[in-house]
Motif scaffolding. Structure first.
Motif, PDB file in Angstrom:
ATOM      1  N   LEU A  49       0.856  -1.184   0.000  1.00  0.00           N
ATOM      2  CA  LEU A  49       0.000   0.000   0.000  1.00  0.00           C
ATOM      3  C   LEU A  49       0.894   1.236   0.000  1.00  0.00           C
ATOM      4  CD1 LEU A  49      -2.641  -1.157   2.616  1.00  0.00           C
ATOM      5  CD2 LEU A  49      -3.127  -0.520   0.254  1.00  0.00           C
ATOM      6  N   GLU A 108     -11.461   4.481   1.664  1.00  0.00           N
ATOM      7  CA  GLU A 108     -10.104   4.274   2.159  1.00  0.00           C
ATOM      8  C   GLU A 108      -9.985   2.933   2.884  1.00  0.00           C
ATOM      9  OE1 GLU A 108     -11.893   7.023   2.565  1.00  0.00           O
ATOM     10  OE2 GLU A 108     -10.695   8.700   1.816  1.00  0.00           O
ATOM     11  N   GLU A 111      -9.678  -0.028   0.433  1.00  0.00           N
ATOM     12  CA  GLU A 111      -8.345  -0.128  -0.168  1.00  0.00           C
ATOM     13  C   GLU A 111      -7.429  -0.958   0.738  1.00  0.00           C
ATOM     14  OE1 GLU A 111      -4.597   2.723  -1.507  1.00  0.00           O
ATOM     15  OE2 GLU A 111      -6.491   3.652  -0.945  1.00  0.00           O
TER      16      GLU A 111
END
Length: 125
Positions: A49, A108, A111
């Motif tokens: 990430l 968010e 993700e």
């Protein structure tokens, strides 16, 4: 009014030492119910990430146990009974027996959750 519980949450992640149940709510937020059955360092699961960290902010409450959010410049230690806010760009270390509930912006959170669900503990990007 929508509601959710650990038992009714629509999504789950079941990993080594970690169990999470999640429900998207109206208004663009996700509630998460997490339990750590073993000491767990989530850092390896976040690799890949941006910044190798969680992309989501969290507002929550530690039901029991102890966890540490690792931020860029310091660590925040939380224990049972603590309410919290943690900004994006963090990792997490939790002790066995820790349980928490948190709320995060859905985009968010997804993700990060997608990355965790696809990656076994200790795996490298």
């Amino acid at each position: 009014m929508p509601k959710a519980s650990r038992q009714t949450a629509s999504d789950s992640i079941d990993g080594h030492g970690f169990e999470g149940h999640y429900q998207d709510l109206e208004g663009g937020y996700t509630v998460g119910f997490e339990t750590f059955t073993e000491d767990v360092d989530m850092t390896p699961r976040l690799q890949g990430l941006p910044g190798d960290t969680c992309a989501s902010a969290h507002w929550g409450y530690v039901l029991k146990g102890r966890l540490t959010y690792r931020l860029r410049d310091h660590d925040e230690v939380l224990e049972g009974g603590d309410a919290f806010y943690v900004p994006p760009e963090h990792t997490l270390v939790a002790q066995a027996g820790t349980e928490l509930v948190f709320f995060s912006p859905s985009a968010e959170w997804h993700e990060t959750a997608d990355r965790i669900a696809k990656k076994p503990e200790g795996a490298r990007a």
